[in-house]
Structures are given as structure tokens and as C-alpha cells.
Design an enzyme around this catalytic site. Structure first.
Site, mmCIF file in Angstrom:
data_model
loop_
_atom_site.group_PDB
_atom_site.id
_atom_site.type_symbol
_atom_site.label_atom_id
_atom_site.label_comp_id
_atom_site.label_asym_id
_atom_site.label_seq_id
_atom_site.Cartn_x
_atom_site.Cartn_y
_atom_site.Cartn_z
ATOM 1 N N HIS A 1 0.863 -1.344 0.074
ATOM 2 C CA HIS A 1 -0.210 0.178 -0.115
ATOM 3 C C HIS A 1 1.013 1.278 0.108
ATOM 4 O O HIS A 1 1.617 1.669 0.826
ATOM 5 C CB HIS A 1 -0.872 -0.088 1.078
ATOM 6 C CG HIS A 1 -1.990 -0.925 0.955
ATOM 7 N ND1 HIS A 1 -3.504 -0.663 1.551
ATOM 8 C CD2 HIS A 1 -2.224 -2.139 0.532
ATOM 9 C CE1 HIS A 1 -4.318 -1.386 1.174
ATOM 10 N NE2 HIS A 1 -3.658 -2.322 0.497
ATOM 11 N N TYR B 1 -9.467 5.738 7.021
ATOM 12 C CA TYR B 1 -9.478 6.123 8.438
ATOM 13 C C TYR B 1 -10.492 7.349 8.509
ATOM 14 O O TYR B 1 -10.133 8.302 8.135
ATOM 15 C CB TYR B 1 -8.191 6.570 9.025
ATOM 16 C CG TYR B 1 -7.278 5.325 9.451
ATOM 17 C CD1 TYR B 1 -7.096 4.877 10.534
ATOM 18 C CD2 TYR B 1 -6.312 5.039 8.193
ATOM 19 C CE1 TYR B 1 -6.113 3.871 10.863
ATOM 20 C CE2 TYR B 1 -5.490 4.003 8.695
ATOM 21 C CZ TYR B 1 -5.224 3.393 9.879
ATOM 22 O OH TYR B 1 -4.554 2.418 10.177
ATOM 23 N N PRO C 1 -5.322 0.672 18.653
ATOM 24 C CA PRO C 1 -5.078 0.304 17.080
ATOM 25 C C PRO C 1 -4.967 1.439 15.972
ATOM 26 O O PRO C 1 -4.435 1.022 15.194
ATOM 27 C CB PRO C 1 -6.005 -0.836 16.787
ATOM 28 C CG PRO C 1 -7.249 -0.601 17.986
ATOM 29 C CD PRO C 1 -6.589 0.191 18.999
ATOM 30 N N LYS D 1 -0.168 -0.122 15.152
ATOM 31 C CA LYS D 1 1.264 -0.205 15.563
ATOM 32 C C LYS D 1 1.501 -1.340 16.741
ATOM 33 O O LYS D 1 2.769 -1.334 16.963
ATOM 34 C CB LYS D 1 1.815 1.293 16.511
ATOM 35 C CG LYS D 1 1.861 2.472 15.483
ATOM 36 C CD LYS D 1 3.246 2.302 14.735
ATOM 37 C CE LYS D 1 3.056 3.249 13.269
ATOM 38 N NZ LYS D 1 3.336 2.400 12.185
ATOM 39 N N TYR E 1 3.567 6.493 10.030
ATOM 40 C CA TYR E 1 2.617 5.327 9.762
ATOM 41 C C TYR E 1 3.559 4.326 9.018
ATOM 42 O O TYR E 1 3.261 2.838 9.476
ATOM 43 C CB TYR E 1 1.829 5.792 8.683
ATOM 44 C CG TYR E 1 0.514 4.894 8.596
ATOM 45 C CD1 TYR E 1 -0.564 4.889 9.397
ATOM 46 C CD2 TYR E 1 0.649 3.866 7.772
ATOM 47 C CE1 TYR E 1 -1.520 4.011 9.391
ATOM 48 C CE2 TYR E 1 -0.408 2.759 7.497
ATOM 49 C CZ TYR E 1 -1.434 3.033 8.522
ATOM 50 O OH TYR E 1 -2.552 1.832 8.236
HETATM 51 P P1 RFL Z 1 -0.014 -11.939 21.639
HETATM 52 O O1 RFL Z 1 -0.118 -11.870 20.180
HETATM 53 O O2 RFL Z 1 -0.948 -11.634 22.636
HETATM 54 O O3 RFL Z 1 0.900 -13.237 21.908
HETATM 55 C C1 RFL Z 1 1.169 -13.611 23.354
HETATM 56 C C2 RFL Z 1 1.151 -15.084 23.492
HETATM 57 O O4 RFL Z 1 1.440 -15.439 24.949
HETATM 58 C C3 RFL Z 1 0.477 -16.355 25.119
HETATM 59 N N1 RFL Z 1 0.438 -16.593 26.696
HETATM 60 C C4 RFL Z 1 1.078 -17.459 27.203
HETATM 61 N N2 RFL Z 1 1.842 -18.463 27.090
HETATM 62 C C5 RFL Z 1 2.445 -18.991 27.885
HETATM 63 N N3 RFL Z 1 2.259 -18.894 29.234
HETATM 64 C C6 RFL Z 1 1.452 -17.875 29.923
HETATM 65 N N4 RFL Z 1 1.162 -17.768 31.094
HETATM 66 C C7 RFL Z 1 0.722 -17.125 28.761
HETATM 67 N N5 RFL Z 1 -0.103 -15.891 28.568
HETATM 68 C C8 RFL Z 1 -0.111 -15.554 27.505
HETATM 69 C C9 RFL Z 1 -1.023 -16.150 24.621
HETATM 70 O O5 RFL Z 1 -1.739 -17.349 24.442
HETATM 71 C C10 RFL Z 1 -0.334 -15.691 23.097
HETATM 72 O O6 RFL Z 1 -0.423 -16.524 22.161
HETATM 73 O O7 RFL Z 1 1.494 -10.904 21.785
HETATM 74 P P2 RFL Z 1 2.673 -10.571 21.113
HETATM 75 O O8 RFL Z 1 3.374 -11.830 20.340
HETATM 76 O O9 RFL Z 1 3.370 -9.565 21.634
HETATM 77 O O10 RFL Z 1 1.908 -9.829 19.638
HETATM 78 C C11 RFL Z 1 1.408 -8.570 19.760
HETATM 79 C C12 RFL Z 1 0.262 -8.192 18.874
HETATM 80 O O11 RFL Z 1 -0.416 -9.413 19.049
HETATM 81 C C13 RFL Z 1 -0.482 -7.333 19.203
HETATM 82 O O12 RFL Z 1 0.268 -5.949 19.343
HETATM 83 C C14 RFL Z 1 -1.687 -6.708 18.240
HETATM 84 O O13 RFL Z 1 -2.270 -7.995 17.685
HETATM 85 C C15 RFL Z 1 -2.475 -5.802 18.879
HETATM 86 N N6 RFL Z 1 -3.758 -5.639 18.145
HETATM 87 C C16 RFL Z 1 -3.601 -5.005 17.200
HETATM 88 N N7 RFL Z 1 -2.794 -4.491 16.488
HETATM 89 C C17 RFL Z 1 -2.730 -3.897 15.458
HETATM 90 O O14 RFL Z 1 -1.566 -3.237 14.975
HETATM 91 N N8 RFL Z 1 -3.874 -3.767 14.509
HETATM 92 C C18 RFL Z 1 -5.245 -4.380 15.047
HETATM 93 O O15 RFL Z 1 -5.916 -4.351 14.410
HETATM 94 C C19 RFL Z 1 -5.060 -4.937 16.291
HETATM 95 N N9 RFL Z 1 -6.301 -5.607 16.670
HETATM 96 C C20 RFL Z 1 -4.843 -6.532 18.796
HETATM 97 C C21 RFL Z 1 -6.190 -6.398 17.790
HETATM 98 C C22 RFL Z 1 -4.984 -6.903 19.715
HETATM 99 C C23 RFL Z 1 -6.014 -7.619 20.520
HETATM 100 N N10 RFL Z 1 -6.016 -8.256 21.573
HETATM 101 C C24 RFL Z 1 -4.700 -8.395 22.467
HETATM 102 C C25 RFL Z 1 -7.095 -8.493 22.661
HETATM 103 C C26 RFL Z 1 -7.215 -6.889 18.350
HETATM 104 C C27 RFL Z 1 -7.252 -7.676 19.437
HETATM 105 C C28 RFL Z 1 -8.619 -8.147 20.059
HETATM 106 C C1 PHB Z 2 -6.909 -4.103 10.316
HETATM 107 O O1 PHB Z 2 -6.966 -4.375 9.278
HETATM 108 O O2 PHB Z 2 -7.104 -5.156 11.388
HETATM 109 C C2 PHB Z 2 -6.169 -2.835 11.126
HETATM 110 C C3 PHB Z 2 -5.720 -2.190 10.150
HETATM 111 C C4 PHB Z 2 -5.071 -0.640 10.344
HETATM 112 C C5 PHB Z 2 -5.419 -0.339 11.920
HETATM 113 C C6 PHB Z 2 -5.911 -1.171 12.510
HETATM 114 C C7 PHB Z 2 -6.407 -2.504 12.141
HETATM 115 O O3 PHB Z 2 -5.010 1.058 12.268
#
Ligand code: RFL
Ligand code: PHB
Length: 389
Positions: A72, A200, A292, A296, A384
Site C-alpha cells: 500500500h 480512516y 489500534p 502499531k 505510519y
Molecule cells: P500476543 O499476540 O498476545 O501473544 C502472546 C502469546 O502468549 C500466550 N500467553 C502465554 N503463554 C504461556 N504462558 C502464559 N502464562 C501465557 N500468557 C499468555 C498467549 O496465548 C499468546 O499466544 O502478543 P505479541 O506476540 O506480543 O504480539 C502482539 C500483537 O498480537 C498485538 O500487538 C496486536 O495484535 C494488537 N492488536 C492489533 N494491533 C494492530 O496493529 N492492529 C489491529 O487491528 C489489532 N487488533 C490487537 C487487535 C490486539 C487484540 N488483543 C490483544 C485483545 C485486536 C485484539 C482483540
Molecule cells: C486491520 O486491518 O485490522 C487494521 C488496520 C489498520 C489499523 C488497525 C487495524 O490501524
């Protein structure tokens, strides 16, 4: 059992670290609380910075991302019917890639299986011992059997609700936090995206985001009160509300369909300091959370992994005794910059319950400033696409 690095958490941070360490011959074990199927069923982030993409390539897992990911070169910021295009290529000479976190994690698990690396799934009662000394170890239960992993270092990659952060004594740990008075209601649907680029949208009814995973899979979000429940939102109600918040031209030609996934996520800014405690190193969501807006979360997790991997490389290959202690300050310096950007994007684009008419005018003026000022666009674009590591 003995390993060099015990990684707690088999999300993207932990798996990426494991793969990078393997590339320099350092042995790592991953402990994951959930099953692999569960981890791969979570729908999360979708936009990858160039730094993240390069880490995937460096780890030898970038092939499918490069084939199937979509580059993108810009994004749209809209305010009711007004459109401001942020042209990443012209403003920064670079771009981002749309490739879902689910696919990133799938590729990392596949690569881990290929190298025969040890991953324990469905583990319970993970405890971190003696990280203050020279011989740390981790204990955990699996299928009723207690295991012990002796290691040089522990990487706490276990997300916001993990155990690693709690291992830093309360009186040595400082947590900085802001909660936002709304959440994001997200829908995944098997429909073509509303636009070629992400939109956005700030509107008089609140924030909306049109995103995507590929040409047939769309991801949409709308700002909603945290008191709302999924059951309150039928698919039709979601599409109707989304259409009201995005430019009418896009709303009219948007294709809608049944939702495949629907969830409400809270918005929070959070940083834990320090990110190192003895031989324990926190990475990703275990140490920090961003709202989100700005995409980041996953990307900042990856920049932590970059700094930790570089420190471990210097420790193991160059025998640099001070390298590991540089991890925390280096990671935190970038973490706070992405915190600022995510907070700013969130403030620019959402409606806050306590906002006055004055505040609305300031928000509109800020978007007009962005429209009219290429330097303001460049600042947004540089943040970004990702600040340099
Ligand atoms: P994760 O992905 O949460 O992975 C952590 C892993 O650790 C496991 N765990 C354990 N394992 C062993 N012992 C324990 N006691 C444990 N406790 C937990 C969990 O099961 C899991 O598999 O962290 P990591 O690897 O640091 O990655 C970070 C990203 O996942 C996170 O920053 C993003 O996904 C945040 N996030 C989003 N970020 C974006 O940039 N765009 C998004 O659209 C976006 N949507 C989201 C999100 C985070 C969400 N969360 C955490 C609820 C949507 C959701 C719902
Ligand atoms: C997504 O595609 O899930 C997404 C993309 C951009 C954002 C947050 C979430 O800033």
C-alpha cells in the site's frame, strides 16, 4: 531440559524471536498457553511496516508474505465527505504491506515445525525462577506433568495478560496507562474491500476504519461505547452505521455481506518500565499496548524483537558482555514514539464523550492543516510506515 533462550508466549513476538535465533544457531524453546489452532483463530492486526517485513525475510519466513501481501503506497484520512490522501511513496519513499497477523503467525509456526524446534502448547502454571542470578529456569505443567527448562535468558513474549511482566517486583515496576472511553467493534467479511487503500474516517457520528486482508476479504471497524455488546449489533446495523461514517461515494458502492467474525476490543495506551529484569526481557504486548489507530501494536512488538535479537546476537556471537543491558533503553525509546503517534491518531479521529464544540473545531482544524500542509502529511506518513529501528 536445557536451552539457551526460553521464550514464553507463542504469538508473533515469541515465534519471530525463535526463528531469528535459529538463523544464528541459538537454541530456543517456546511455551504457549493455548493450542496452535486457537492462536491461529485470533483476528488481529493487518498492516506491516517495512521493518517488520524485513525481519520476516531475515528469519527466512518472508516468501508467502512477499507473494500474497499487498503493498500500500498510501492511505485516506476522511472527515465526513472530505478526503485527505497520505501518499507514503512520495512523502517517505517507502510503503506498508497488508498481510494479516494470522498469516504471519501461520508462516512462523510452519517454519518452526520445519526446523523441528521445540514448542510446548497448552502449558499451565508457567513460573519464572532466578532471573536475578546467572542460572534462570522456567517451570510449567503440561498434561499433568511438571517440566523445568534451564536457560541463559527468558524472553517474556506472553502478551498483556501474561505472567512475565508480573515477575518484575511491583516496587521496581512503573506502569503508565491511559484508557479510552470507547472500543472498536470489528467485522470481518468475505467481500471485496470498500477502496483500494485503507480509509480512516472521522465523522460526526464517530470513527470508522475500512481495512482489508486481500481482494476478497475485508475488515471494518467502528468506534462504539464499551458498554455495547456484540449481540446488540446485527450485521445490518453494523453496515448501516459504517455507511453513515464514511464518505458517501464510498458508502454507496461498498459491497456488504455476512460477518465471519465480530468482536469488540477496548482501546488502551500502556507502557511498563523497565523492560528488563535481570535475565528476563519483556517484548511486545507483555510490555506495552497501543490503541489500534495507526496499526502499531504488532509492528512495535516486532521492533522489540529486532532490538532483543541484535542484543542476543552481540552477546552470543561477539561475546559483548554489555549488549543485553542495552535492550530496554533502546526498545523503550522507540516504544514511546509509537505511543505518541497512536495516541495522536486516536485523538485526531475519534469522538470523545466529553468533547466540547471547541474540541470538535480543533479536530476539524487539525485535519484541514493536514490537508493543506505537506510537511504535516510527511510527519504522519513517516510514523505510519514506521520509524527507523
Ligand atoms: P500476543 O499476540 O498476545 O501473544 C502472546 C502469546 O502468549 C500466550 N500467553 C502465554 N503463554 C504461556 N504462558 C502464559 N502464562 C501465557 N500468557 C499468555 C498467549 O496465548 C499468546 O499466544 O502478543 P505479541 O506476540 O506480543 O504480539 C502482539 C500483537 O498480537 C498485538 O500487538 C496486536 O495484535 C494488537 N492488536 C492489533 N494491533 C494492530 O496493529 N492492529 C489491529 O487491528 C489489532 N487488533 C490487537 C487487535 C490486539 C487484540 N488483543 C490483544 C485483545 C485486536 C485484539 C482483540
Ligand atoms: C486491520 O486491518 O485490522 C487494521 C488496520 C489498520 C489499523 C488497525 C487495524 O490501524
Amino acid at each position: 531440559m536445557r536451552t539457551q533462550v526460553c521464550i514464553i508466549g507463542g504469538g508473533p513476538s515469541g515465534l519471530l524471536l525463535g526463528q531469528l535465533l535459529h538463523s544464528i544457531g541459538v537454541d530456543a524453546v517456546v511455551l504457549e498457553r493455548q493450542t496452535q489452532e486457537y492462536v491461529l483463530s485470533r483476528i488481529r492486526a493487518g498492516v506491516l511496516e517495512v521493518g517488520f517485513q524485513n525481519l520476516m525475510r531475515q528469519a527466512g519466513v518472508g516468501a508467502r508474505m512477499d507473494r500474497e501481501g499487498h503493498v500500500h503506497n498510501g492511505t485516506l484520512i476522511t472527515y465526513n465527505d472530505e478526503r485527505v490522501r497520505i501518499d507514503f511513496s512520495t512523502l517517505t519513499g517507502t510503503s506498508v504491506m497488508v498481510y494479516g497477523q494470522t498469516e504471519v503467525t501461520r508462516d512462523l509456526y510452519a517454519a518452526r515445525a520445519e526446523i523441528g524446534a521445540k514448542t510446548f502448547h497448552s502449558v499451565e502454571n508457567v513460573e519464572i525462577h532466578d532471573v536475578e542470578g546467572d542460572a534462570p529456569y522456567v517451570t510449567f505443567d503440561q498434561d499433568g506433568v511438571t517440566h523445568r527448562v534451564e536457560c541463559d535468558f527468558v524472553a517474556g513474549c506472553d502478551g498483556f495478560h501474561g505472567v512475565s511482566r508480573q515477575r518484575i517486583p511491583k516496587d521496581k515496576r512503573k506502569e503508565f496507562e491511559r484508557e479510552y472511553p470507547f472500543g472498536w467493534l470489528g467485522v470481518l467479511s468475505r467481500t471485496p474491500p470498500a477502496d483500494e487503500e485503507l480509509i480512516y474516517a472521522n465523522s460526526s457520528r464517530g470513527f470508522a476504519l475500512c481495512s482489508m486482508r486481500n481482494a476478497e476479504l475485508s475488515r471494518y471497524y467502528i468506534q462504539c461505547p464499551m458498554t455495547d455488546r456484540i449481540e446488540d449489533w446485527s450485521d445490518d446495523a453494523f453496515w448501516d452505521e459504517l455507511r453513515r461514517r464514511i464518505p458517501s461515494e464510498t458508502a454507496e458502492q461498498m459491497v456488504t455481506g455476512p460477518s465471519i467474525e465480530k468482536s469488540i476490543a477496548p482501546l488502551r495506551s500502556f507502557v511498563c518500565e523497565p523492560m528488563q529484569w535481570g535475565r528476563l526481557f519483556l517484548c511486545g504486548d507483555a510490555a506495552h499496548i497501543v490503541p489500534p489507530t495507526g496499526a502499531k501494536g504488532l509492528n512495535t512488538a516486532a521492533s522489540d524483537i529486532h532490538y532483543l535479537f541484535e542484543a542476543m546476537r552481540a552477546h552470543y556471537l561477539d561475546h559483548d558482555a554489555s549488549a543485553m543491558d542495552q535492550y530496554g533503553p533502546r526498545a523503550l525509546a522507540r516504544v514511546w514514539k509509537t505511543q505518541r503517534f497512536s495516541w495522536w491518531m486516536t485523538t485526531l479521529l475519534h469522538h470523545f464523550p466529553e468533547q466540547s464544540d471547541f474540541d470538535h473545531h480543533i479536530q476539524a482544524a487539525e485535519i484541514a492543516h493536514l490537508r493543506d500542509n505537506v510537511e504535516a502529511q510527511r510527519v504522519l506518513a513517516k510514523n505510519y510506515v514506521g520509524l527507523p529501528y
